[in-house]
Design a protein around this motif. Sequence first.
Motif, PDB file in Angstrom:
ATOM      1  N   GLY A 102       1.238  62.318  -0.267  1.00 36.34           N
ATOM      2  CA  GLY A 102       2.069  61.333  -1.156  1.00 36.34           C
ATOM      3  C   GLY A 102       1.766  60.208  -0.786  1.00 36.34           C
ATOM      4  O   GLY A 102       1.937  59.134  -1.535  1.00 36.34           O
ATOM      5  N   ASP A 103       1.138  59.933   0.397  1.00 40.57           N
ATOM      6  CA  ASP A 103       1.003  58.405   0.955  1.00 40.57           C
ATOM      7  C   ASP A 103       0.001  57.738   0.452  1.00 40.57           C
ATOM      8  O   ASP A 103      -1.285  58.327  -0.076  1.00 40.57           O
ATOM      9  CB  ASP A 103       0.714  58.443   2.692  1.00 40.57           C
ATOM     10  CG  ASP A 103       2.019  58.699   3.446  1.00 40.57           C
ATOM     11  OD1 ASP A 103       3.132  58.572   2.721  1.00 40.57           O
ATOM     12  OD2 ASP A 103       1.791  59.115   4.549  1.00 40.57           O
ATOM     13  N   ILE A 104       0.046  56.624   0.489  1.00 43.79           N
ATOM     14  CA  ILE A 104      -1.225  55.431  -0.431  1.00 43.79           C
ATOM     15  C   ILE A 104      -1.658  54.853   0.886  1.00 43.79           C
ATOM     16  O   ILE A 104      -0.970  53.765   1.463  1.00 43.79           O
ATOM     17  CB  ILE A 104      -0.818  54.855  -1.261  1.00 43.79           C
ATOM     18  CG1 ILE A 104      -0.012  55.703  -2.423  1.00 43.79           C
ATOM     19  CG2 ILE A 104      -1.994  54.129  -1.885  1.00 43.79           C
ATOM     20  CD1 ILE A 104       0.548  55.141  -3.716  1.00 43.79           C
ATOM     21  N   ILE A 105      -3.068  54.883   1.338  1.00 41.69           N
ATOM     22  CA  ILE A 105      -3.596  54.025   2.151  1.00 41.69           C
ATOM     23  C   ILE A 105      -4.356  53.025   1.496  1.00 41.69           C
ATOM     24  O   ILE A 105      -5.163  53.254   0.773  1.00 41.69           O
ATOM     25  CB  ILE A 105      -4.669  55.124   3.225  1.00 41.69           C
ATOM     26  CG1 ILE A 105      -3.880  56.081   3.840  1.00 41.69           C
ATOM     27  CG2 ILE A 105      -5.247  54.152   4.292  1.00 41.69           C
ATOM     28  CD1 ILE A 105      -4.795  57.272   4.591  1.00 41.69           C
ATOM     29  N   GLU A 106      -4.417  51.677   1.998  1.00 37.85           N
ATOM     30  CA  GLU A 106      -5.146  50.677   1.491  1.00 37.85           C
ATOM     31  C   GLU A 106      -5.449  49.821   2.494  1.00 37.85           C
ATOM     32  O   GLU A 106      -4.787  49.681   3.646  1.00 37.85           O
ATOM     33  CB  GLU A 106      -4.227  49.785   0.610  1.00 37.85           C
ATOM     34  CG  GLU A 106      -3.770  50.716  -0.827  1.00 37.85           C
ATOM     35  CD  GLU A 106      -3.024  49.645  -1.660  1.00 37.85           C
ATOM     36  OE1 GLU A 106      -3.702  48.878  -2.696  1.00 37.85           O
ATOM     37  OE2 GLU A 106      -1.744  49.777  -1.774  1.00 37.85           O
ATOM     38  N   GLY A 107      -6.572  49.141   2.639  1.00 40.70           N
ATOM     39  CA  GLY A 107      -7.197  48.366   3.454  1.00 40.70           C
ATOM     40  C   GLY A 107      -8.392  47.786   3.112  1.00 40.70           C
ATOM     41  O   GLY A 107      -9.011  48.082   2.011  1.00 40.70           O
ATOM     42  N   GLY A 108      -8.860  47.198   4.383  1.00 40.83           N
ATOM     43  CA  GLY A 108     -10.507  46.512   3.912  1.00 40.83           C
ATOM     44  C   GLY A 108     -10.436  45.115   4.674  1.00 40.83           C
ATOM     45  O   GLY A 108      -9.806  44.926   5.953  1.00 40.83           O
TER      46      GLY A 108
ATOM     47  N   VAL B  12     -15.332  40.153  11.575  1.00 37.62           N
ATOM     48  CA  VAL B  12     -14.771  40.491  10.273  1.00 37.62           C
ATOM     49  C   VAL B  12     -13.435  40.827  10.589  1.00 37.62           C
ATOM     50  O   VAL B  12     -12.912  41.652  11.219  1.00 37.62           O
ATOM     51  CB  VAL B  12     -15.494  41.716  10.029  1.00 37.62           C
ATOM     52  CG1 VAL B  12     -15.129  42.225   8.588  1.00 37.62           C
ATOM     53  CG2 VAL B  12     -17.040  41.523   9.896  1.00 37.62           C
ATOM     54  N   GLU B  13     -12.176  40.317   9.819  1.00 39.06           N
ATOM     55  CA  GLU B  13     -10.958  40.625   9.967  1.00 39.06           C
ATOM     56  C   GLU B  13     -10.674  41.769   9.129  1.00 39.06           C
ATOM     57  O   GLU B  13     -10.953  41.884   7.792  1.00 39.06           O
ATOM     58  CB  GLU B  13     -10.092  39.453   9.209  1.00 39.06           C
ATOM     59  CG  GLU B  13     -10.275  38.073  10.167  1.00 39.06           C
ATOM     60  CD  GLU B  13      -9.124  38.226  11.289  1.00 39.06           C
ATOM     61  OE1 GLU B  13      -8.321  38.956  11.417  1.00 39.06           O
ATOM     62  OE2 GLU B  13      -9.267  37.295  12.068  1.00 39.06           O
ATOM     63  N   LEU B  14     -10.213  42.688   9.744  1.00 40.03           N
ATOM     64  CA  LEU B  14      -9.837  44.133   9.020  1.00 40.03           C
ATOM     65  C   LEU B  14      -8.387  44.189   9.019  1.00 40.03           C
ATOM     66  O   LEU B  14      -7.607  43.845   9.882  1.00 40.03           O
ATOM     67  CB  LEU B  14     -10.342  45.180   9.775  1.00 40.03           C
ATOM     68  CG  LEU B  14     -11.927  45.084   9.765  1.00 40.03           C
ATOM     69  CD1 LEU B  14     -12.324  46.494  10.688  1.00 40.03           C
ATOM     70  CD2 LEU B  14     -12.549  45.327   8.626  1.00 40.03           C
ATOM     71  N   PHE B  15      -7.930  44.933   7.797  1.00 39.40           N
ATOM     72  CA  PHE B  15      -6.528  45.527   7.680  1.00 39.40           C
ATOM     73  C   PHE B  15      -6.211  46.640   6.892  1.00 39.40           C
ATOM     74  O   PHE B  15      -7.260  46.975   6.365  1.00 39.40           O
ATOM     75  CB  PHE B  15      -5.512  44.240   7.062  1.00 39.40           C
ATOM     76  CG  PHE B  15      -5.900  44.506   5.481  1.00 39.40           C
ATOM     77  CD1 PHE B  15      -4.740  44.920   4.654  1.00 39.40           C
ATOM     78  CD2 PHE B  15      -7.008  43.840   5.038  1.00 39.40           C
ATOM     79  CE1 PHE B  15      -5.160  44.996   3.483  1.00 39.40           C
ATOM     80  CE2 PHE B  15      -7.279  43.889   3.668  1.00 39.40           C
ATOM     81  CZ  PHE B  15      -6.206  44.438   2.686  1.00 39.40           C
ATOM     82  N   CYS B  16      -4.922  47.329   7.345  1.00 36.92           N
ATOM     83  CA  CYS B  16      -4.701  48.518   6.635  1.00 36.92           C
ATOM     84  C   CYS B  16      -3.304  48.678   6.474  1.00 36.92           C
ATOM     85  O   CYS B  16      -2.473  48.342   7.482  1.00 36.92           O
ATOM     86  CB  CYS B  16      -5.292  49.764   7.497  1.00 36.92           C
ATOM     87  SG  CYS B  16      -4.908  51.381   6.824  1.00 36.92           S
ATOM     88  N   THR B  17      -2.935  48.933   5.281  1.00 34.24           N
ATOM     89  CA  THR B  17      -1.423  49.233   4.912  1.00 34.24           C
ATOM     90  C   THR B  17      -1.330  51.048   4.500  1.00 34.24           C
ATOM     91  O   THR B  17      -2.422  51.637   4.105  1.00 34.24           O
ATOM     92  CB  THR B  17      -0.882  48.428   3.781  1.00 34.24           C
ATOM     93  OG1 THR B  17      -1.731  48.915   2.688  1.00 34.24           O
ATOM     94  CG2 THR B  17      -1.165  46.976   4.210  1.00 34.24           C
ATOM     95  N   VAL B  18      -0.163  51.185   4.931  1.00 35.00           N
ATOM     96  CA  VAL B  18       0.266  52.717   4.361  1.00 35.00           C
ATOM     97  C   VAL B  18       1.473  52.739   3.458  1.00 35.00           C
ATOM     98  O   VAL B  18       2.582  52.142   4.146  1.00 35.00           O
ATOM     99  CB  VAL B  18       0.586  53.658   5.478  1.00 35.00           C
ATOM    100  CG1 VAL B  18       0.923  54.959   4.952  1.00 35.00           C
ATOM    101  CG2 VAL B  18      -0.856  53.752   6.585  1.00 35.00           C
ATOM    102  N   ASN B  19       1.335  52.778   2.332  1.00 34.58           N
ATOM    103  CA  ASN B  19       2.401  52.566   1.406  1.00 34.58           C
ATOM    104  C   ASN B  19       2.917  51.321   1.381  1.00 34.58           C
ATOM    105  O   ASN B  19       4.224  50.978   1.149  1.00 34.58           O
ATOM    106  CB  ASN B  19       3.780  53.629   1.652  1.00 34.58           C
ATOM    107  CG  ASN B  19       3.254  55.040   1.865  1.00 34.58           C
ATOM    108  OD1 ASN B  19       2.454  55.464   0.764  1.00 34.58           O
ATOM    109  ND2 ASN B  19       3.835  56.009   2.668  1.00 34.58           N
TER     110      ASN B  19
END
Length: 217
Positions: A196-202, A140-147
């Motif tokens: 204030g940070d936004i965490i996105e990923g999956g 499973v390929e995972l990723f995460c970004t912050v802002n």
Amino acid sequence: MSTSFLKDFVKNGRKIYGAAYNYRNPSGDVKDQIKEPVLFLKAPSDYITEGNPIVIPPGYILMEELELGVIIGKTCKNVNVKDALDCIGGYCIALDMTAVSEWKKAISQKTPWTTSKTFDTSCPVSSFIPKEVIKDPDNVELFCTVNGQPQQDGNTNKLVFSATELISFISRYHTLEPNDMILTGTPPSPGTVKEGDIIEGGIKGGVTIKFFVKSNL
């Protein structure tokens, strides 16, 4: 266990296990890796779902760790690795929010990690992912970004102990029940977050999550 029951794993789950140090180092060299799983627990009350903020406790410095969560689908005890896949009822995307400030203190003092791993809002999760959506939990390929900036990237094929190996190991000591969740480990390289940070990923090309960070003022 019916999928409809497992969809409410956040409400019905009684245990959250996490696996620490469970990704191979970037070189892929495993000779210095751990010899058996290093585990910790989070409380079910740590769960939050999308639309709710991650709240930084007073004095804490938080680090995000995006992971594939495994939802147990049936009661299992002393299960063999080869049979453990049958114990999986589904999956989720999860953030193991870690109080790195407390973790460093615990490491230096050789004390338990409890306050660094389990606190309100420390386990943000996606909605339930049916088992058939993820054909192979070991790829499973995972990723995460912050802002919006890349923070983590990795594949579960780099886990030191696979999802089925973790299930087998945990079930020696603790009966796993439907709706329990296992955090399988986080890929390189998690980072600290602030208000204030936004965490996105999956999953690349699949289910994603988005959470906002705020301070507990």
